[in-house]
Design a protein around this motif. Structure first.
Motif, PDB file in Angstrom:
ATOM      1  N   PHE A 198       0.934  14.391  34.385  1.00 40.19           N
ATOM      2  CA  PHE A 198       2.149  14.156  35.162  1.00 40.19           C
ATOM      3  C   PHE A 198       2.015  14.685  36.591  1.00 40.19           C
ATOM      4  CE2 PHE A 198       4.211  13.950  30.863  1.00 40.19           C
ATOM      5  CZ  PHE A 198       4.427  12.579  30.911  1.00 40.19           C
ATOM      6  N   ALA A 258       2.403  12.331  39.787  1.00 38.06           N
ATOM      7  CA  ALA A 258       3.342  12.708  40.846  1.00 38.06           C
ATOM      8  C   ALA A 258       2.654  12.717  42.212  1.00 38.06           C
ATOM      9  CB  ALA A 258       3.956  14.080  40.557  1.00 38.06           C
ATOM     10  N   SER A 259       1.347  12.990  42.234  1.00 38.71           N
ATOM     11  CA  SER A 259       0.631  12.982  43.514  1.00 38.71           C
ATOM     12  C   SER A 259       0.557  11.587  44.115  1.00 38.71           C
ATOM     13  CB  SER A 259      -0.775  13.567  43.336  1.00 38.71           C
ATOM     14  OG  SER A 259      -1.610  12.653  42.646  1.00 38.71           O
ATOM     15  N   VAL A 283       3.111   9.369  43.744  1.00 40.68           N
ATOM     16  CA  VAL A 283       4.485   9.026  44.136  1.00 40.68           C
ATOM     17  C   VAL A 283       4.904   9.788  45.398  1.00 40.68           C
ATOM     18  CG1 VAL A 283       6.891   9.080  43.390  1.00 40.68           C
ATOM     19  CG2 VAL A 283       5.087   8.493  41.756  1.00 40.68           C
TER      20      VAL A 283
END
Length: 118
Positions: free
Chosen positions: A104, A108-109, A111
């Motif tokens: 995750f 997330a990196s 997004v």
């Protein structure tokens, strides 16, 4: 009532960790290790199961809960495999949580655009 107990117990754990960060010279990494070790110690004594039954996710989600998961894995592996279980039990029981955090975090990196601190 389950939600209320989870909320105040989880909040109390987080507040105590925040007080440690603000009032002592301990680094956040050391406080995190302290919480994991404290969770493992409480689990080894046998107090964590009744505590988690009362508090629900308020006790299972913070780092104390991760220490409990590691200790459970070590206990089960020692019962099953003997001495070698000391070394592999924590890895098998904690692998899902570590893998999820890595996956995750990686997603997330993509997004969010990370920036270096100046």
């Amino acid at each position: 009532m389950d939600y209320v107990n989870a909320f105040w117990v989880g909040g109390l754990i987080c507040a105590l960790a925040q007080i440690l960060m603000e009032k002592t010279k301990m680094m956040p990494g050391r406080i995190m290790v302290l919480l994991v070790c404290l969770g493992a110690l409480i689990s080894a004594v046998g107090w964590y199961e009744p505590f988690q039954e009362f508090a629900g996710a308020g006790a299972g989600v913070p780092l104390l809960g991760y220490g409990n998961i590691l200790m459970k894995g070590v206990k089960e592996a020692v019962d099953k495999d003997g001495f070698i279980g000391l070394f592999k039990g924590g890895f098998t029981s904690g692998a899902v949580g570590c893998s999820a955090a890595l996956i995750f975090g990686y997603l997330a990196s993509f997004v969010f655009r990370s920036k270096m601190k100046k």
